[in-house]
Scaffold this active site. Structure first.
Site, short mmCIF file in Angstrom:
data_model
loop_
_atom_site.label_atom_id
_atom_site.label_comp_id
_atom_site.label_asym_id
_atom_site.label_seq_id
_atom_site.Cartn_x
_atom_site.Cartn_y
_atom_site.Cartn_z
N THR A 119 0.82 -1.21 0.00
CA THR A 119 0.00 0.00 0.00
C THR A 119 0.85 1.26 0.00
O THR A 119 0.65 2.18 -0.82
CB THR A 119 -0.92 0.01 1.23
OG1 THR A 119 -1.76 -1.15 1.21
CG2 THR A 119 -1.78 1.26 1.26
N TYR A 159 8.13 -11.23 10.46
CA TYR A 159 7.28 -10.05 10.37
C TYR A 159 7.10 -9.40 11.73
O TYR A 159 6.83 -10.06 12.73
CB TYR A 159 5.91 -10.42 9.81
CG TYR A 159 4.91 -9.29 9.81
CD1 TYR A 159 4.95 -8.30 8.84
CD2 TYR A 159 3.92 -9.20 10.80
CE1 TYR A 159 4.03 -7.25 8.84
CE2 TYR A 159 2.99 -8.15 10.80
CZ TYR A 159 3.07 -7.18 9.82
OH TYR A 159 2.16 -6.14 9.83
#
Length: 417
Positions: free
Chosen positions: A196, A248
């Site tokens: 994004t 992550y």
């Protein structure tokens, strides 16, 4: 008047997106949030002495307009600025927070038209109608999902179609997400924050860039980054956390995407050196907006404590550096720079952000370009494979007509060829 809302539908392969720097960005277009502060405050000043002498961390977007405006007490409530009058602007993520405030102030500055590009067009339309901002009729709402390449291309194609005989003067890459607790990937395998905040804007910018470069007037690309880029641990060969030793973390992923914003602008500025397009990145400040929805609950003590102790700017203050980047004449000499508090702030960059030998920016550009091209190709192949197979040809008998053996000079002999 109500703002215009457009939701993109299907369009044919390879429509209006151009290639740039050898990047083939054509692909089939198959298209499938929070309250705003100080949206309606009216500003006026009675004399030139009321204009801000210097902009700082407390300045608002309207303060920026006042500093550069030559018109006092415009009757229609505007604060026109030469760098904004008559301009066509594109703002991503403009349905709430800093994006919406940026649009509101751009309208006050005298822009001709603003494209509000966001995922939730219903929310954008409702916000425009309920906020009662001035000149809302100049806003065109377009659907844009930065996780989806077809959505990005559909939005860019619509802007290019509408502005075929005009310019695209200012592109503000404002949309972003921050720190979702779990690793989320889009259909191309890209981690959602990198997809994004960086990958989607890279693609969107490059679709609009050929037109902006070809224009005879100056234009600007403004990328909203963050000071949090200093915490990045970005492995360019593994931007999406595929390796076992690169686990992550919500905040690490956010920092990586913001470092990518900074490096993208530096690489882009290098490619724009012989053009009239300026590209800058900026830190807006720590502002309590919908960006924190994965971090803070909507109600309770935590958001109140955050606003009092952590947030260092209000929404109008947070939009100030973006407005400065769009409107200030001196910014045209700052391409590739990092801005903060309405000023150049390259010294605030991390070691990786400064990228003294230019290697990181080029590695990132090359890898991003490769991944986008691969995803575009994948989508094109998927669409081709979804087409119905042609019916097998039925047996047929070919009949040949014999050529005449005798004909005069006047007879047409084309049938004998």
């Amino acid at each position: 008047q109500k703002p215009s809302v457009t939701k993109m539908g299907n369009s044919s392969l390879n429509s209006s997106a151009n290639s740039n720097n050898g990047i083939d960005f054509n692909l089939p277009t198959v298209m499938p949030t929070t309250s705003n502060e100080s949206l309606t405050q009216k500003t006026s000043y009675s004399s030139i002495s009321d204009k801000p002498k210097k902009l700082n961390r407390h300045s608002t977007g309207e303060d920026v307009l006042r500093k550069y405006s030559n018109t006092l007490n415009a009757e229609n409530g505007s604060i026109p600025v030469d760098g904004l009058i008559g301009k066509v602007c594109v703002v991503t993520g403009g349905n709430s927070g800093l994006g919406f405030e940026t649009i509101r102030v751009l309208l006050l500055g005298g822009v001709k038209r603003v494209y509000l590009c966001c995922r939730n067009t219903d929310l954008a339309t409702t916000t425009l109608e309920t906020s009662k901002i001035l000149f809302a009729e100049k806003v065109i709402v377009l659907e844009l999902n930065l996780l989806s390449l077809p959505s990005i291309k559909a939005c860019a194609d619509e802007i290019l179609r509408r502005e075929m005989n005009s310019n695209i003067d200012i592109l503000v890459c404002n949309a972003g997400i921050m720190a979702p607790p779990k690793l989320i990937r889009n259909e191309y395998g890209w981690e959602s924050q990198m997809a994004t905040n960086h990958m989607g804007h890279f693609y969107f910018t490059n679709l609009l860039l050929p037109k902006m470069k070809a224009q005879l007037t100056r234009s600007r690309i403004v990328v909203v980054a963050s000071m949090y880029h200093v915490s990045a641990k970005l492995y360019i060969s593994d931007m999406h956390f595929n390796r076992p030793n690169n686990t992550y973390s919500p905040w690490k992923a956010y920092a990586n995407s913001k470092l990518a914003n900074v490096l993208f602008v530096k690489a882009l500025a290098t490619r724009l050196e012989d053009t009239q397009v300026t590209a800058v990145a900026l830190h807006p400040g720590i502002v309590s907006t919908g960006l924190f929805r994965h971090v803070l609950p909507e109600k309770g003590l935590r958001p109140l404590i955050f606003k009092q102790l952590v947030a260092d700017k209000t929404v109008p203050q947070g939009a100030a550096t973006t407005i400065f980047a769009c409107a200030a004449p001196e910014v045209s000499r700052m391409s590739g720079c990092y801005l903060d508090n309405c000023a150049k702030a390259n010294d605030m960059l991390s070691f990786e952000g400064k990228d003294a030998d230019c290697s990181r920016r080029e590695d990132l550009w090359r890898e991003t370009k490769h991944q986008v091209q691969q995803a575009v190709l994948q989508l094109a192949l998927q669409q081709l494979s979804a087409l119905p197979s042609p019916k097998p040809a039925s047996p047929c008998t070919l009949t040949f007509q014999a050529c005449p053996t005798h004909y005069s000079d006047e007879e047409d002999d084309e049938d004998c060829d």
